[in-house]
Every structure is written in structure tokens, then in C-alpha cells.
Design a protein around this motif. Structure first.
Motif, PDB file in Angstrom:
ATOM      1  N   UNK A  61      -3.715  -6.677  -2.244  1.00  0.00           N
ATOM      2  CA  UNK A  61      -2.214  -6.055  -2.701  1.00  0.00           C
ATOM      3  C   UNK A  61      -1.336  -6.779  -3.100  1.00  0.00           C
ATOM      4  N   UNK A  62      -1.193  -8.302  -2.616  1.00  0.00           N
ATOM      5  CA  UNK A  62      -0.090  -8.910  -2.860  1.00  0.00           C
ATOM      6  C   UNK A  62      -0.569 -10.358  -3.077  1.00  0.00           C
ATOM      7  N   UNK A 116       4.113  -5.018   0.597  1.00  0.00           N
ATOM      8  CA  UNK A 116       3.758  -4.565  -0.733  1.00  0.00           C
ATOM      9  C   UNK A 116       4.692  -4.172  -1.756  1.00  0.00           C
ATOM     10  N   UNK A 117       5.882  -3.502  -1.183  1.00  0.00           N
ATOM     11  CA  UNK A 117       6.642  -2.683  -1.828  1.00  0.00           C
ATOM     12  C   UNK A 117       7.571  -3.326  -2.909  1.00  0.00           C
ATOM     13  N   UNK A 118       7.675  -4.569  -2.664  1.00  0.00           N
ATOM     14  CA  UNK A 118       8.286  -5.794  -3.695  1.00  0.00           C
ATOM     15  C   UNK A 118       7.274  -6.162  -5.149  1.00  0.00           C
ATOM     16  N   UNK A 119       6.032  -5.864  -4.518  1.00  0.00           N
ATOM     17  CA  UNK A 119       4.914  -6.379  -5.421  1.00  0.00           C
ATOM     18  C   UNK A 119       4.539  -5.217  -6.476  1.00  0.00           C
ATOM     19  N   UNK A 120       5.089  -4.116  -6.321  1.00  0.00           N
ATOM     20  CA  UNK A 120       4.541  -2.812  -6.965  1.00  0.00           C
ATOM     21  C   UNK A 120       5.752  -2.598  -8.253  1.00  0.00           C
ATOM     22  N   UNK A 121       5.450  -1.997  -9.173  1.00  0.00           N
ATOM     23  CA  UNK A 121       6.054  -1.364 -10.306  1.00  0.00           C
ATOM     24  C   UNK A 121       7.005  -0.115 -10.035  1.00  0.00           C
ATOM     25  N   UNK A 132      -6.643  -1.828  -0.115  1.00  0.00           N
ATOM     26  CA  UNK A 132      -6.652  -2.643  -1.572  1.00  0.00           C
ATOM     27  C   UNK A 132      -5.785  -1.917  -2.499  1.00  0.00           C
ATOM     28  N   UNK A 133      -5.754  -2.727  -3.507  1.00  0.00           N
ATOM     29  CA  UNK A 133      -5.048  -2.224  -4.752  1.00  0.00           C
ATOM     30  C   UNK A 133      -5.926  -2.306  -6.246  1.00  0.00           C
ATOM     31  N   UNK A 134      -5.747  -1.281  -6.782  1.00  0.00           N
ATOM     32  CA  UNK A 134      -6.414  -1.435  -8.190  1.00  0.00           C
ATOM     33  C   UNK A 134      -5.837  -0.622  -9.374  1.00  0.00           C
ATOM     34  N   UNK A 135      -6.264  -0.363 -10.270  1.00  0.00           N
ATOM     35  CA  UNK A 135      -5.432   0.363 -11.472  1.00  0.00           C
ATOM     36  C   UNK A 135      -6.550   1.523 -11.744  1.00  0.00           C
ATOM     37  N   UNK A 136      -5.796   2.769 -11.687  1.00  0.00           N
ATOM     38  CA  UNK A 136      -6.543   4.034 -12.022  1.00  0.00           C
ATOM     39  C   UNK A 136      -6.987   3.729 -13.718  1.00  0.00           C
TER      40      UNK A 136
END
Length: 539
Positions: A151-152, A298-303, A342-346
Motif C-alpha cells: 500500500x505504501x 496509508x492516508x498520505x499515500x493516497x490521492x 493491499x492496494x491495486x487499481x480498479x
């Protein structure tokens, strides 16, 4: 030392520190600079300043080199501002002692030569760097708790130098540091929650409810008096504190408590409800601290726009400009088939999906059922498919032998009973996890919705589909409905990708101030809490 006592200790230290003059005028600044040069040239990993480990000396050395080794903290107002920020770290669930307060206090309280002045300058810079990094990225490294974490990204030296430069660029490091924490409603709500729990600790907590047989509505039991006192102390009950009859007013308060703690609201005080009632205020403080740390990860790493699934909260949120614009209930993985973080893109919306049975479910669940009931495939609209995609007759397979070795796939065809429902949402990941609809709607009414094999079932999937396709002129709502009615599988590639984050928060405050504490489904809180309590932390 409890977190509440630490906060008071930090405030007392700060007051003392602010009253002590640094007496910079008595120290030759040129000699201080020379001492800083000498330190930079001699710095080695593990070097100590006043018995305090100086983390990431390479970062500090690079910072001083960029400013020609001139001391940073010669301005008393700037130093005071930094110390005030350190004193306020308990508001973020952090500990002032992690930012060298004892060593700083010792150096500021004594007459100093140039070497000691340089040591103090280094400690203050180190404290600023650590606090900036911890507020922006988190004190602990999430990769130590989850080897699949993506995620980061790892923190780089240039990131730390940028943060440190931001702290010292102006005259008020406290304001700069505060802005390095996530500027997000969720983070702010957790800080509010932490303050509320600390207030409860300061008032003595809320007592304990005695165990015994399950308390049920209408019972007359001496333990009811303790139950009333417990809920009244935490603000969950507004009625009379006396009385041993488990009456309707108290039952209503218990049901409300159960709803806010992830328990089916039956009003009975069984083992699960009793355990939640007997979680202490101090334990709640620790729980909130853990979740503040996860938020910093995570929150500072998201748009500005993303989808987040809170696994233990059993909810999905669409976030836009730091605010939740929509949410829905979800079903997540069972404790033995956990939904990963985890993090991904829809990227894709699939209408009328097929379902290829995952290997674990195939081996552990379906093959034993099919071996006992050869008609299982037909009744569940499933086909056997070989590696080339060719469907095989079910009677061509030796199902008894298949339990040991099955070189095929099972694919459920689109239809009303398909396990994925009418729509699924794909975002590339190594876990074969995705969001999807489900024909089994009853599970959404349960408080505990850990019932899947790892994927996330969405209660209102068509609303999510509408949101994802709203900017696609080729897929109006009417066209989507027509495609669903046709029953044919269609893959829709999204015109714009939106990040999807699967996270794990065990407490949350709603926008209206309602406070929830969720079960720690996968027992992930204790390792983070232990790490927060250790002195050694990432810079």
C-alpha cells in the motif's frame, strides 16, 4: 507509564524546557559548526549522542552538509515550537520519550561547551526528523507485520530530507509538523476518539461486569446493577444506576452497545458481549493508537479519490477529496481464509460473470461434494474445463481420483445462482481477490460478516458499478441494465482507474460522532501495539 501519564509528563517537561535558556550567546557558533563538521565526518551507524541512538545518521549528515553544517536550533522560538510539538505527540498516539526529550532536557539544563551545543543541535534535528517521519509515514514499518504489504512504498532518504527541510524552513515547526500528519476526516476522528478514551481513563474507567450465566431481558439478577453502572460510566446508558431487573430501557442500551461493537443486537449478555463490556478504557486507548498508526501508513499515500474496504468494519467506502461520499456493507474472509491488505487499481467491471472455482475452495470444499453427488455440477450450473478452455462431460472425470489430482477447472456459468452474482470488479493482484455481487443476501444482515473465502461481497454492487461507469458515455445505466438482462458475460474496461485499498481498522467514528469498535478478526492489533511500545522505530 500509561499514555495518559505520559501526556502529563510530556507537558511538564515542555514547561520546564521552555523556561531554560539555551544561552547560545555564550557559545561560539563557529566552534559549534566545527563540532558538527567533525561529527558528520565521523558518523557511523549506531553512533550515540548523550547515550541516545542517533537513527539514520546518513540522513542527518546529508541535511547538515546541505546547510554547510551551520547549527539549526539557534533561534529560541523555533526550538520552543519543536518542543511543544513533541509534548503534543500523545494526541497522535505517539510517545514524547521517543523523540529524545530526556537527553534534550539534560543538555538544555546545563552550561554547554561547543561540543555539547552541537550534540543538542543534533538531538533536536533528530527529534524533528523522527517526528516528521512518524507523523507522515507511521512510526512502525507495516512490512514487518505483512510480507505482502504494497500500500505504501519504503521511505527514502530524499523523502526524509524533504520533510525535515519543511520542519525547519519556517519559524513554527509545530505547525509544520501538524500538517505532516494525514489531513483527513478519518484521522482527525481517531484523534478525537483517543481524547475521549483518555478522558474515560482519567475518570477511572467504567468498571467491570461480573460473569455467570447469560443475562437475558426480564431477568432479575444482582449483576444487572453492575451492568447499569458500566454502561452509564461509558455514556451508553442514560437511565437509573440502581435496580437488579434487566428492564426494557437497559436492554435497549445493551442492543445499541452491541451494534456499535460488531455484535448481533439480541440484548443478551453472553460471552462475546461480556468480553466487550469488560474491555478497559486503557485497552481502548491502545486500540485507537494502533489504528492511528495504520492511518498514518496509508492516508498520505493516497490521492483525492479512492475506494477503501475496512475489513473488520465490514464496510466499503468511496472517498472523494478526503470525505466519504458513499458506503455499503460488505462480507469479508473467514478467519481461516483471511482477506489480505493491499492496494491495486480498479480496471474492469464484469457483467454476468462466470466463476472459476479457486484452487483452495475446489480442493477443500467442492471436490468432496462432487465425489458424493455426481449431480452437483448440473444443479449448480458448473462445467468442467480443460487447460485449453474446452468443456468436458462430467462423466468423463473419475471424481474419486480427482480428489488427489484434478488437472481441470470448474467454471460456474452466468445465472441467478452464480456465486459472484450479476457483477464483479477486478483490480490486478497476486491474491486472486476481487469485489463481487452475491445471490446470498441474508448474510448482510449479520453483525459478523466474516463469511467469504477471501474475496469481498458487496451489498449494493450496482451502485458501485454506476459510480465507476458514470464518465463512460458508452455505458449508460440503461445499457448496463440491458446487458445484464441479456445474460451474456461482458468485460468493461474502465476509462479511468481508481485506487482500491483493502485496510484493517478496528475502530471508527462516524461523521455524526457515533463511535464503533470492531472485532479484531484476524488478531492483527497486538503486534502493532507491541511495536509502538518499542523504543527502536523507523526514521
Amino acid at each position: 507509564m500509561t499514555q495518559f501519564k505520559v501526556a502529563r509528563w510530556a507537558a511538564a517537561c515542555a514547561v520546564h524546557l521552555l523556561l531554560v535558556s539555551p544561552a547560545w550567546a555564550e557559545v561560539d557558533s563557529g566552534a559549534v559548526r566545527a563540532a558538527l563538521v567533525a561529527w558528520s565526518e565521523a558518523q557511523k551507524p549506531g553512533r550515540e549522542v548523550e547515550s541516545t541512538p542517533l537513527d539514520a545518521p546518513g540522513v542527518i549528515a546529508a541535511f547538515y552538509a546541505a546547510r554547510d553544517h551551520k547549527p539549526v536550533w539557534t533561534n529560541e522560538a523555533r526550538t520552543t515550537s519543536l518542543l511543544e510539538a513533541i509534548a503534543r505527540t500523545p494526541e497522535h498516539g505517539l510517545r514524547p520519550q521517543d523523540y529524545h526529550l530526556p537527553a534534550i532536557m539534560a543538555l538544555r539544563s546545563a552550561d554547554r561547551d561547543a561540543g555539547e551545543a552541537a550534540q543538542l543541535d543534533l538531538l533536536l534535528t533528530q527529534a524533528a526528523a523522527k517526528l516528521a517521519a512518524h507523523l507522515h509515514y507511521g512510526k512502525t514499518d507495516p512490512r514487518k507485520f505483512d510480507r505482502n504489504w504494497n500500500i505504501s512504498a519504503p521511505v527514502k532518504q530524499e523523502d526524509l530530507l524533504r520533510l525535515l527541510g519543511g520542519v525547519v524552513a519556517g519559524g513554527t515547526p509545530d505547525g509544520a509538523l501538524e500538517k505532516m500528519a494525514p489531513q483527513h476526516w478519518f484521522y482527525e476522528s481517531l484523534k478525537t476518539t483517543l481524547a475521549l478514551q483518555r478522558q474515560a481513563v482519567a475518570k477511572g474507567g467504567w468498571g467491570k461486569v461480573d460473569g455467570g450465566e447469560t443475562l437475558k431481558p426480564g431477568m432479575d439478577d444482582p449483576r444487572v446493577k453492575g451492568l447499569r453502572a458500566r454502561l452509564k460510566a461509558s455514556g451508553d446508558y442514560k437511565g437509573e444506576a440502581d435496580g437488579t431487573v434487566y428492564d426494557d430501557e437497559l436492554v435497549a442500551a445493551v442492543k445499541r452497545f452491541q451494534e456499535l461493537h460488531g455484535i448481533d443486537p439480541d440484548g443478551a449478555i453472553g460471552k462475546r458481549t461480556l468480553a466487550e463490556l469488560n474491555v478497559t478504557a486503557e485497552q481502548r486507548v491502545d486500540q485507537v493508537r494502533v489504528n492511528l498508526e495504520r492511518a498514518r501508513w496509508v492516508l498520505n499515500q493516497l490521492g483525492d479519490e479512492f475506494i477503501v474496504v475496512n475489513i473488520p468494519g465490514f464496510h466499503l467506502y468511496i472517498m472523494k477529496d478526503g470525505q466519504p461520499v458513499w458506503n455499503t456493507r460488505v462480507i469479508v474472509g473467514k478467519t481461516y481464509r483471511q482477506t489480505p491488505m493491499f492496494k491495486s487499481n480498479m480496471r474492469t467491471v464484469v457483467l454476468n460473470p462466470t466463476w472459476t472455482v479457486p484452487p483452495t475452495i475446489l480442493k477443500q470444499d467442492l471436490l468432496p461434494k462432487i465425489a458424493k453427488d455426481p449431480g452437483y455440477l448440473a444443479s449448480h450450473n458448473m462445467k468442467v474445463v480443460d487447460s485449453s478452455g474446452t468443456a468436458l462431460p462430467a462423466d468423463a472425470v473419475d471424481w474419486q481420483a480427482a480428489r488427489k489430482r484434478f488437472p481441470y477447472s470448474l467454471v460456474q456459468q452466468p445465472g441467478p445462482e452464480n456465486s459472484l452474482g450479476q457483477v464483479k470488479f477486478l483490480f490486478p493482484n497476486e491474491h486472486a481477490v476481487y469485489l463481487h455481487d452475491t445471490p446470498n443476501r441474508g448474510l448482510f444482515n449479520r453483525a459478523d460478516r466474516a463469511a467469504s473465502s477471501g474475496c469481498i461481497r458487496v451489498e449494493n454492487p450496482m451502485h458501485l458499478a454506476d459510480y465507476l461507469l458514470k464518465d463512460d458515455k458508452d455505458w449508460s445505466k440503461e445499457k448496463v441494465e440491458a446487458a445484464l438482462a441479456a445474460g451474456k458475460t461482458q468485460n468493461i474496461s474502465l476509462k479511468r482507474t481508481i485506487p482500491v485499498v483493502l485496510m484493517y481498522w478496528t475502530t471508527q467514528m462516524d461523521r455524526d460522532g457515533t463511535l464503533h469498535f470492531f472485532p479484531d478478526l484476524y488478531d492483527r492489533d497486538p503486534p502493532v501495539l507491541r511495536a509502538l511500545g518499542r523504543e527502536t522505530a523507523q526514521l
